[in-house]
Design a protein around this motif. Structure first.
Motif, mmCIF file in Angstrom:
data_model
loop_
_atom_site.group_PDB
_atom_site.id
_atom_site.type_symbol
_atom_site.label_atom_id
_atom_site.label_comp_id
_atom_site.label_asym_id
_atom_site.label_seq_id
_atom_site.Cartn_x
_atom_site.Cartn_y
_atom_site.Cartn_z
ATOM 1 N N UNK A 1 0.624 -1.246 0.001
ATOM 2 C CA UNK A 1 -0.215 0.032 -0.011
ATOM 3 C C UNK A 1 0.700 1.305 -0.328
ATOM 4 N N UNK A 2 1.965 1.044 0.929
ATOM 5 C CA UNK A 2 2.821 2.251 0.954
ATOM 6 C C UNK A 2 3.559 2.656 -0.402
ATOM 7 N N UNK A 3 4.004 1.680 -1.119
ATOM 8 C CA UNK A 3 4.691 1.771 -2.545
ATOM 9 C C UNK A 3 3.621 2.362 -3.397
ATOM 10 N N UNK A 4 2.417 1.768 -3.442
ATOM 11 C CA UNK A 4 1.386 2.275 -4.364
ATOM 12 C C UNK A 4 0.997 3.641 -4.329
ATOM 13 N N UNK A 5 1.037 4.195 -3.100
ATOM 14 C CA UNK A 5 0.679 5.681 -2.593
ATOM 15 C C UNK A 5 1.952 6.587 -2.670
ATOM 16 N N UNK A 6 3.136 6.268 -2.952
ATOM 17 C CA UNK A 6 4.364 6.713 -2.958
ATOM 18 C C UNK A 6 4.833 7.112 -1.762
ATOM 19 N N UNK A 7 4.548 6.482 -0.417
ATOM 20 C CA UNK A 7 4.745 6.719 0.841
ATOM 21 C C UNK A 7 5.954 6.099 1.012
ATOM 22 N N UNK A 8 6.296 4.793 0.709
ATOM 23 C CA UNK A 8 7.559 4.237 0.700
ATOM 24 C C UNK A 8 8.252 3.845 -0.564
ATOM 25 N N UNK A 9 9.587 3.898 -0.191
ATOM 26 C CA UNK A 9 10.611 3.741 -1.494
ATOM 27 C C UNK A 9 10.213 2.561 -2.236
ATOM 28 N N UNK A 10 10.496 2.836 -3.611
ATOM 29 C CA UNK A 10 9.956 1.874 -4.500
ATOM 30 C C UNK A 10 11.209 1.144 -5.505
ATOM 31 N N UNK A 11 12.293 1.419 -4.844
ATOM 32 C CA UNK A 11 13.383 0.775 -5.611
ATOM 33 C C UNK A 11 13.967 -0.645 -5.030
ATOM 34 N N UNK A 12 12.994 -1.364 -4.333
ATOM 35 C CA UNK A 12 12.845 -2.651 -4.111
ATOM 36 C C UNK A 12 11.528 -3.345 -4.127
ATOM 37 N N UNK A 13 11.457 -4.709 -4.203
ATOM 38 C CA UNK A 13 10.189 -5.183 -4.000
ATOM 39 C C UNK A 13 9.680 -5.217 -2.856
ATOM 40 N N UNK A 14 8.144 -5.339 -2.769
ATOM 41 C CA UNK A 14 7.829 -5.315 -1.458
ATOM 42 C C UNK A 14 7.974 -6.359 -0.625
ATOM 43 N N UNK A 15 8.318 -7.559 -1.305
ATOM 44 C CA UNK A 15 8.764 -8.675 -0.362
ATOM 45 C C UNK A 15 10.225 -8.486 -0.021
ATOM 46 N N UNK A 16 11.165 -7.971 -0.615
ATOM 47 C CA UNK A 16 12.339 -7.766 -0.311
ATOM 48 C C UNK A 16 12.504 -6.553 0.952
ATOM 49 N N UNK A 17 11.701 -5.563 0.864
ATOM 50 C CA UNK A 17 11.498 -4.728 1.972
ATOM 51 C C UNK A 17 10.998 -5.361 3.234
ATOM 52 N N UNK A 18 9.868 -6.032 3.120
ATOM 53 C CA UNK A 18 9.342 -6.784 4.231
ATOM 54 C C UNK A 18 10.630 -7.722 4.866
ATOM 55 N N UNK A 19 11.298 -8.350 4.184
ATOM 56 C CA UNK A 19 12.300 -8.996 4.821
ATOM 57 C C UNK A 19 13.535 -8.296 5.284
ATOM 58 N N UNK A 20 13.746 -7.269 4.432
ATOM 59 C CA UNK A 20 14.771 -6.345 5.150
ATOM 60 C C UNK A 20 14.349 -5.782 6.537
ATOM 61 N N UNK A 21 12.773 -5.537 6.705
ATOM 62 C CA UNK A 21 12.281 -4.917 8.027
ATOM 63 C C UNK A 21 12.346 -5.986 9.038
ATOM 64 N N UNK A 22 11.919 -7.010 8.623
ATOM 65 C CA UNK A 22 12.076 -8.062 9.776
ATOM 66 C C UNK A 22 13.394 -8.467 10.167
ATOM 67 N N UNK A 23 14.558 -8.405 9.291
ATOM 68 C CA UNK A 23 15.922 -8.474 9.767
ATOM 69 C C UNK A 23 16.149 -7.323 10.840
ATOM 70 N N UNK A 24 15.966 -6.152 10.175
ATOM 71 C CA UNK A 24 16.299 -4.966 11.277
ATOM 72 C C UNK A 24 15.578 -5.182 12.517
#
Length: 226
Positions: free
Chosen positions: A162-185
């Motif tokens: 939702x955030x990527x579609x609205x332009x609120x979250x950076x879109x230079x990575x897939x949604x899945x990759x960002x989720x994995x990154x956030x979980x790792x953090x």
């Protein structure tokens, strides 16, 4: 040289056990399972998971040595039950954090999931340690663990999408990759806090506050605007 805690452990592990008749008077089917899981967590906190045994758990609860085997055939099965309790608490913490979030902004909601995870890990460090170790539990043999973990993944994926579609979250990575990154953090933050690594990395103050501030910084980094 044997330590004081080891002496206590040996005494506890060799003390006489009550009879099955006493066991049956004291516990119903469900409450015994809960008592065994609770006792396992308490013993791990004091002696470590390496010294945990079904016999020691039965002594802690005050039941016969054979009583735990009616529900858990091995130490691994008992630890999986601890992990399932841990996952339930994680789910509750995430849901509570989401319910307290008044903004519908996807970045804020993603942050609420992260805060729920951190609150759970720091409030339940032993549960966190057990569920995090794939050498202690067979994670994928538990339907509860798999389904509830997947539910949290989908919650995160939904907000990132939702955030990527609205332009609120950076879109230079897939949604899945960002989720994995956030979980790792957040997992890394929780691990550092639980294992008391903050001090070595010059992080001062309350660990919860430090983790919360680090999470806020991360959210600003993945948002398109601060």
């Amino acid at each position: 040289m044997i330590t004081y805690s080891e002496v206590v452990w040996l005494i506890m592990d060799k003390s006489p056990a009550p009879t099955d008749r006493q066991t049956d008077r004291s516990y119903h089917h469900g409450s015994l399972v809960d008592a065994l899981v609770h006792a396992a967590v308490e013993l791990i906190e004091v002696y470590g998971v390496e010294k945990l045994s079904l016999r020691a758990v039965s002594k802690k609860v005050g039941v016969s040595p054979g009583a735990p085997f009616r529900h858990f055939k091995t130490k691994s099965e008992l630890l999986k039950a601890v992990a399932e309790q841990s996952m339930l608490r994680l789910t509750q913490a995430v849901n509570a954090s989401l319910a307290a979030q008044t903004s519908g902004d996807p970045v804020a909601l993603l942050g609420a999931i992260g805060r729920g995870y951190l609150n759970w890990a720091l409030s339940n460090p032993t549960h966190f340690q057990i569920i995090s170790s794939r050498t202690l539990i067979d994670f994928h043999s538990s339907k509860t663990l798999v389904e509830q973990n997947d539910a949290i993944y989908k919650l995160m994926l939904e907000q990132v999408t939702i955030g990527q579609a609205a332009g609120a979250i950076r879109g230079d990575a897939s949604a899945h990759d960002l989720v994995v990154n956030a979980r790792a953090f957040v997992y890394g933050l929780a691990r550092m806090a639980v294992d008391r690594h903050f001090r070595e990395w010059r992080v001062s103050g309350d660990p919860r506050q430090a983790a919360a501030e680090a999470l806020n910084l991360y959210l600003r980094m993945i948002a398109t605007s601060s």
